[in-house]
Scaffold this motif. Sequence first.
Motif, PDB file in Angstrom:
ATOM      1  N   GLY A   1     -12.811   0.601  -3.917  1.00 15.77           N
ATOM      2  CA  GLY A   1     -11.379   0.315  -3.934  1.00 15.77           C
ATOM      3  C   GLY A   1     -10.576   1.567  -3.645  1.00 15.77           C
ATOM      4  O   GLY A   1     -11.107   2.575  -3.148  1.00 15.77           O
TER       5      GLY A   1
ATOM      6  N   HIS B   1      -5.964  -7.471  -9.524  1.00 15.29           N
ATOM      7  CA  HIS B   1      -6.765  -6.518  -8.776  1.00 15.29           C
ATOM      8  C   HIS B   1      -6.270  -5.087  -8.939  1.00 15.29           C
ATOM      9  O   HIS B   1      -6.870  -4.159  -8.405  1.00 15.29           O
ATOM     10  CB  HIS B   1      -6.760  -6.889  -7.285  1.00 15.29           C
ATOM     11  N   ARG B   2      -5.196  -4.901  -9.682  1.00 15.19           N
ATOM     12  CA  ARG B   2      -4.658  -3.552  -9.869  1.00 15.19           C
ATOM     13  C   ARG B   2      -4.678  -3.217 -11.352  1.00 15.19           C
ATOM     14  O   ARG B   2      -4.170  -3.971 -12.174  1.00 15.19           O
ATOM     15  CB  ARG B   2      -3.236  -3.451  -9.310  1.00 15.19           C
TER      16      ARG B   2
ATOM     17  N   ARG C   1       0.861  -1.184   0.000  1.00 12.37           N
ATOM     18  CA  ARG C   1       0.000   0.000   0.000  1.00 12.37           C
ATOM     19  C   ARG C   1       0.893   1.228   0.000  1.00 12.37           C
ATOM     20  O   ARG C   1       1.230   1.795   1.046  1.00 12.37           O
ATOM     21  CB  ARG C   1      -0.939  -0.021   1.202  1.00 12.37           C
TER      22      ARG C   1
ATOM     23  N   ALA D   1      -6.793  -0.033  -7.339  1.00 15.11           N
ATOM     24  CA  ALA D   1      -6.832  -1.334  -6.677  1.00 15.11           C
ATOM     25  C   ALA D   1      -8.299  -1.630  -6.381  1.00 15.11           C
ATOM     26  O   ALA D   1      -8.894  -1.037  -5.485  1.00 15.11           O
ATOM     27  CB  ALA D   1      -6.013  -1.317  -5.393  1.00 15.11           C
TER      28      ALA D   1
END
Length: 783
Positions: free
Chosen positions: A364, A410-411, A152, A376
Amino acid sequence: MKYFERLGRRAQRSRAFHTAVSTTFSIEFAAYEQIMLPQLMASGASNCLVIADPRMASMSLSDGSRLPEQLGRDYELFSPPVASGLFHTKIVIQIGRQAGRLFVGSANITAAGLAGNAEVVVELECQDTPSPEREIVRSAWSYVSSLVPADRAPAREALNWAMDRAPWLAGAAATPLQHLEDGTAIAFLARYSGESIGSRFIGFVGDEVIERLVVSSPYWDGSLSAIGALIERFQPAQVTVLLDAEGHEFPMDQPRSGLIEFLPYPDDLKGRFKHAKFVVASSATHDHLLVGSANCTTAALGRGAEPGMNAEACIYRMLPRERAVQVLNLAKCLEEPPIDLSTAKQRKPTPPIPLAEIEARQPGTFELDGYTLLWARPDGIGGTGAVLLLDMRGSQIGSVAFEMSGEAVHRRSFRLNIEEPERVSFAIVEQNGVLSNRAHVAHASRLRKQRREMATGAVAKAINAFNLGDDFESWMHGAFEELLRADYSDRPLPAKATPKAQPSGSDGGKRGDASVHYLSYDEFMETRSPDTRNSGREESTLAGSHTDSIRSFLNSLIGISPNSLGNGDDDDESGDDDDRNDEDDQQSDEPEPPPSKPLPVPDEPKKVVVIDAKEISKSVDKYVDKLMSGAEPIGSGEVLRIRYWMMFLLFKARHPGLPDGLEASSERKGWPRMALRVIAAFFSGKSPPITRLMVAKEYTEMPVDFLECWTTVLWTLDVIEASLGSAPRHRVFLGYVQKARGEVVKILGLSPSELATGTVLNLRASLDQTLGGRLGLGARAAA
C-alpha cells in the motif's frame, strides 16, 4: 547534448520551469536522483513528481538496488493502478508560468535509458500564448493529470500546485491533430478506451498510398500480429525492419510477410542496446512518424477498436517526404544491403517479470504527518500484523501493530512513538512472518515546503531583504508588499468561502475549480481537530510561498532555528546564484506589479537611523484604516502582517540599547498604543477582519504560522501591561488592553491543548529571552 542534459535548460524568454512530471515503466531511483533530478532542478523545478508502473517501482525499492535518499521529501512517487498490461509511458512535462516543454519517447528513468541505450525522444516547447505546440503540451498534461485520483494527496497536490501557477494549462480540449506554421502536423497519442494508438495513427495517415514502411522495436509479438496489421492496412511496396545484428529478439521462427527486409541500425549506434521504438510510413509526399513508448505489439498499439493492454504514449508527426528519415539518421543505413540473417545473433527472450508476484507483495501507500502515519492498504491485507518503519538505509527504527476485522476502511492512521519521526523513509508490512515489499513514506509537509517558484527580479531582491536581514528596516515594508503581491498572483483567494466540498473523485481525478475549498475562520474552528496538535504536525499555510522567507526572518530574530521551520533550503531562493538570477526583468512577459520604492542592497553598511515615532504612527494609521475599510476575504498574508507589525513595533521600542526608540507610553506615539491599535483593528468591532480570514479546507489543525501570530499577539498584550506597570496615568488605557485581550481570546477560540503545544511554549520562551530582555522586563514578560 544528451537527452537528460536537455532537461536542465531554461525556457526561452520566460521564467524558469517550476514543475516537472515524469512517467516511466522501469525506474532506478539512483538514476533519477543523480542524473535526472539535478537537471530538472537546474531548470527551476521544485515541484517534481514521478509516475511509474506500480510493480516496477515496488521491485526497484525491494530488489537490493540502492535506496532513494530524496524520495518522499524532494519529489514524490505515484503509481496508478493497472488493471491489465503495463503502465509503459515515458513522458517528461516541464511546466512554468509562461512556458511548457514536453518530451515523449522510449527512454525509461534508468541509467541505461538516460545515458546508455539508443533511444528516441521527441521534444516540444511552447509559450503560454495560444499555439499548436501549446495544445499538444496541454493534451499531455491532461493525460498525466487523469492518472492521479483526487484522493491521492501528495501527488494530486503537486499537480494542483502546478495548475495554480500555470493557468494556461486549463481550458477545453483542442483538436487532437494540430497543424504547425511550417505545414507539418503533430498529435499526442495515449491509450484511451475508445480507440487504439495504432488505429489513430492509421487514421492520421488516411488514404495516402504508402510506399515504404520502416519499423524499429526491441520487442515484438510472438505471432508478429502488430506489424502484420500495419502491412495489411498500408499495403506498402517495401517493409524495412531495423535489426540489431549484435543481438535481437525478433521471432525469426514465425511466419512473416515476404515484403520484410532487415537492415542495420546506423553505425554510430554499435555496442548500444537499441531501445528506440518508431514507425515511419512514407508516401510520395509525406513521412508519417509514430514515436514513443509503444513497441510493435498489439499490447502496445492495439488493433482496430481494441485499445491494447498497455498504457502507452506516443507522438505522431506528419512531415515532408524524407524528413523523418533525416531526423532519425536513417538515410545511410536504408541504403545498406540487407542483413545476412545467418550471422545475426538472436538473444534469448527477455525473461518475464513476475508482475503478479510483485503485486501480491505490495504493502500500500504511506504518508507521514508529524507523528501520524497514514496508511492506504491494498485489498489483500487484513487480519493482524505490523507496519515496520525503516530509515533511509533500510534499517528498522520502529513498528506499529494493526488489527483489521474485515472492515471496508482502506485508510488507517497510527500514532508513532519514536524519536524524530522524520527519519522514517520506508515501510514494510509483516504478517505471520511474511514480509511485503518495501514502500516509500511521503513526507507531505516537506514536499509542500519544497515547492516554490523560482524568484527573479524584484521578488528575488525582496526575498534577499529578509534572508540577509538581522533587524527591521523601514524599507522592508515595501519588500513585504512585493512578496505578498507575488504570492497573491500565484493563488488568489476566492470571492467567498465554499463551505461544502464535492465528493472525493467526483471530477475524475482532474483539477477543477473546487479542488481547493476555503472556510471562514469561524467555520474552520468548528471543524478543526483542536486536541491533536501534539501529533507533531507542523503545517504552515506559507510553506512553499515567497512570504515564507518573512516568517523565517521573524523567527530568526527571536532565536528560533531555521531547521525548525522546514528543510533549511530557503536560502536557495535568494537569487544570489548567477544561474538562478540571470534574467532581466524586461524579458518577462508577466505584468509587472505596482512599482514600489527601490530596495537598498541589504549588505551595504548600515546607517544610524533615528526612530521617527510620528512617521511610524502615520504608517500604523494608514494600515489600520485600510484593514478596517476592506470587505474582501483575507488570507494567511494578513495573518503574517499582524505578526510583522507586532514585532516591528517591539523591536523599535525604547530599551537600554536603543534610547531613541519608541517609548513605552500610552500616548499616541508610544509603541503600546500603536500595537493595541493594530490588534484592535484586526480582532475587535462588530465585523472584525479576522471574520473575513479564509482557511483552506485541507488544514484540519491550526496552521503553525497562525499559532505563531496568535501567540505573538497575546504575548504583546502581556508585555504592554508589564511595560506600563500600574501608573495611574495608564489606568484607562490598560482597561482597553484587558478588554482587547478578552476579545482576542474569545474570537481565537484556542483550546488548552493548542495553547500548551511546543510551538506556543517555545515561541513564548524565545520572545521572553529576546524581546523581553531588550525591553528590560526579564521574567515579568512571562508573568
